[in-house]
Design an enzyme around this catalytic site. Structure first.
Site, short mmCIF file in Angstrom:
data_model
loop_
_atom_site.label_atom_id
_atom_site.label_comp_id
_atom_site.label_asym_id
_atom_site.label_seq_id
_atom_site.Cartn_x
_atom_site.Cartn_y
_atom_site.Cartn_z
N CYS A 174 -0.71 2.88 -2.58
CA CYS A 174 -1.60 1.89 -3.20
C CYS A 174 -0.89 1.02 -4.24
CB CYS A 174 -2.83 2.57 -3.81
SG CYS A 174 -2.48 3.85 -5.03
N ASP A 369 -9.04 -4.08 -3.58
CA ASP A 369 -8.80 -2.64 -3.40
C ASP A 369 -7.95 -2.39 -2.15
OD1 ASP A 369 -8.88 0.09 -3.33
OD2 ASP A 369 -11.06 0.26 -3.32
N HIS A 371 -7.27 0.45 -0.79
CA HIS A 371 -7.51 1.79 -0.26
C HIS A 371 -8.28 1.83 1.06
CE1 HIS A 371 -6.57 2.56 -4.52
NE2 HIS A 371 -6.03 3.66 -4.05
#
Length: 482
Positions: A174, A369, A371
Site C-alpha cells: 500500500c 485508497d 487497498h
C-alpha cells in the site's frame, strides 16, 4: 488557513460533468449528502458480531475455493457460500465492514467550508439566494477533479517480482502504491497541467496514457512496483515487506537517478529532478527537516547533466509528527499545505494502512485508497483507446486528520524557478505561523544553518525563519527517526 486561500486555484461556479467510470457512482451524490457526515456509534454487540463474522470469512476465503474443488456439490446445497466468496473476492467485504464498524467514512460532509484539493479551492459556502446552485456546481466540480486523480491499487496476476515468486502486492504494497499515485499526479501536472480532467470520450490524451504506462506492473514499465523495489534495496525495500515513507521517498530518488544514468535527457521517464528534504545531518539530530535552496539547485543541475541551471523539481518531505498519534500542533500546518499551488498531497493514512491524501475540508482529509485488489492491466503507451477506468475512483473517502499515522511524507511539484521561489515564500510564511511547530524550514545553504553556538542563522533576503526566533521550537521528543 485563511492566510493562504488567495494563493490557490478557485473552482469555477460552472457545473462540470463527471468523469467516465463504468459501474461506479459518487457516494457524495445529493441523495447521500444529508447522511454522509453522520457519526457512527461505538461498536455494539452487533458490530462485534459482524467483525468476528467478517474476520472468519476473510481468513477462510481460500478454504472456500479449495472446498469447491474437492466437493463441487456443496455449491448447489449451500448457495450462500458462493455468494459470500464473491463478496470477499470482489473487495466488497471491506466496504461492508467499514460501514458497519465505522472505521472510515465516504462522501462530503454537510458543512459549507471550502474544500482544498491539491491547491485548488472549491467554495461551497452559501452566501446569497443563489448559494444552493453555486454549492451544487462546486461539489460537481470537486467530484470531477477528484475522479480525475490517478488511482493505483493492489494488483494481482503480474509477473513475479524477481525471485520472490510473488505475483500480487496484496497486504504489503500500500505504501508503494500510494507513492506511485503521488508521482503520477506530479507527471499529470507537469505534462497536462493542474486544470486537466479525464475526458469523457475517446481518444484519450496521449500524455495521459503514457503516464499510466509508466506505472504498469512489469519490469518494462519505468516506475513499476518491480523497479521501485529494486531501486530501494539499499533502504530495506523487499517484496512482501511493508515499508515506511522515509524509505520509499529515498527509493524514488534512487530510481530516478538510475533512470537518468541509463537514458538521454530528452527521453527521461520522469522529466523532473527529485529532492528528498531531510533534517540536519540527514535527520540524525532530529528536528524539522531543512529545505536547502542550494541543494535543490544542485539536484536540478545534476538532473540536467549540467545543461540547465534549473529544471522542474519534485520535493518529497518525510516527517514523523508524533509517536503513537499525530501531535495536534502540526495539524493546522498540514491543512495549509493543501492550499499551496505546488501541493501534491500526503503519503499517509491509518497506522499500517497507507493511503494517498489529496485534500482537506475542516478537520477531514480526503484520500484515494490503494487497498482494492484489481487484476493487472496491460496496454501500450500509445493506446489512446485503452480502458483506464481501474485507474480512477468516484468514491470520496475521508478520515479525521488527527487519526492519520504520524509517520508520513508531503509532496510538492515546482514547474520552474519562479514556481520554486513562490513555494519557498509560502513555506516560510507557514513556518512563521506555525506557533513553534514547523513541519519544515527553508534555508539558502546548510553552511549557514549553524555557527559555533549551535544557533540557526537567518537569511533576511529570503524571509526564512530562524529556529531561535521561535519560542518553544520543536522538541526533539516530538520527532523520531524514520
Amino acid at each position: 488557513m485563511k492566510g493562504f486561500r488567495e494563493r490557490g486555484f478557485v473552482a469555477s461556479s460552472k457545473s462540470s460533468s463527471t468523469a467516465e467510470s463504468p459501474n461506479r457512482s459518487f457516494t457524495s451524490d445529493s441523495s447521500e449528502l444529508g447522511s454522509a457526515d453522520t457519526k457512527f456509534s461505538k461498536p455494539s454487540l452487533w458490530s462485534t458480531f459482524f467483525a468476528s463474522a467478517f474476520s472468519v470469512f476473510d481468513t477462510h476465503c481460500d478454504s472456500f475455493s479449495t472446498s469447491e474443488k474437492k466437493a463441487p456439490h456443496i455449491r448447489h446445497s449451500n448457495g450462500w457460500t458462493s455468494a459470500v466468496k464473491k463478496i470477499v473476492a470482489g473487495g466488497s467485504m471491506r466496504r461492508i465492514q467499514e460501514c458497519v464498524l465505522g472505521t472510515s467514512k465516504t462522501g462530503i460532509s454537510n458543512t459549507t467550508s471550502d474544500i482544498w484539493l491539491l491547491g485548488a479551492c472549491y467554495k461551497i459556502s452559501q452566501d446569497n439566494s443563489s448559494g444552493d446552485a453555486a454549492a451544487t456546481n462546486a461539489l460537481a466540480a470537486f467530484n470531477h477533479d477528484f475522479s480525475s486523480r490517478i488511482l493505483i491499487t493492489y494488483r494481482k496476476g503480474f509477473d513475479a517480482i524477481e525471485d520472490s515468486k510473488l505475483t500480487s502486492d496484496v497486504s504489503w504494497g500500500c505504501m508503494l502504491r500510494s507513492s506511485q499515485m503521488l508521482v503520477a499526479q506530479a507527471l499529470l501536472f507537469h505534462l497536462l497541467g493542474r486544470s486537466w480532467r479525464k475526458p469523457l470520450d475517446k481518444p484519450l490524451d496521449r500524455e495521459y496514457v503514457e503516464i499510466l504506462h509508466l506505472f504498469g506492473d512489469s519490469e518494462s514499465s519505468a516506475f513499476s512496483i518491480h523497479n521501485l523495489l529494486r531501486a530501494g534495496k539499499a533502504y530495506g525495500l523487499a517484496a512482501g515487506s511493508w515499508v515506511g515513507p522515509y524509505a520509499v521517498c529515498h527509493s524514488w530518488e534512487s530510481l530516478v537517478r538510475s533512470r537518468r544514468e541509463e537514458t538521454n535527457l530528452e527521453y527521461q521517464s520522469l522529466s523532473m529532478a527529485v529532492y528528498v528534504v531531510s533534517g540536519s545531518e540527514d535527520g540524525e539530530r532530529g528536528g524539522a527537516p531543512v529545505l536547502c535552496i542550494e541543494e535543490a539547485a544542485r539536484h536540478c543541475s545534476e538532473f540536467s547533466k549540467g545543461q540547465e541551471d534549473w529544471t522542474p523539481i519534485l520535493l518529497l518531505i518525510p516527517l514523523v509528527l508524533g509517536l503513537d498519534k499525530i501531535n495536534p500542533r502540526y495539524i493546522p500546518s498540514l491543512q495549509a499545505t493543501f492550499t499551496f499551488p505546488q501541493s501534491l498531497g500526503i503519503l499517509g493514512g491509518k497506522p499500517g494502512a497507507s493511503t494517498y491524501i489529496v485534500g482537506v475540508q475542516d478537520e477531514n482529509a480526503f484520500y484515494l485508497d490503494p487497498h482494492e485488489v484489481q487484476p493487472v492491466v496491460n496496454f501500450s503507451r500509445d493506446d489512446v483507446e485503452a480502458n483506464t477506468s481501474s485507474y480512477h475512483c468516484n468514491v470520496v473517502r475521508h478520515i479525521p486528520l488527527d487519526l492519520i499515522d504520524p509517520s508520513l511524507a508531503i509532496g510538492f511539484y515546482c514547474r520552474d524557478k519562479d514556481d520554486f521561489d513562490d513555494f519557498c515564500t509560502l513555506a516560510s510564511k507557514l513556518t512563521d505561523e506555525s506557533n513553534g511547530a514547523p513541519l519544515f524550514t527553508v534555508a539558502h545553504s546548510r553552511k549557514l544553518l549553524r555557527h559555533d553556538s549551535g544557533e540557526v542563522r537567518s537569511d533576511d533576503s529570503l524571509g526564512v525563519m530562524t529556529m531561535n526566533d521561535v519560542e518553544g521550537c520543536v522538541h526533539e521528543d516530538d520527532w523520531q527517526l524514520l
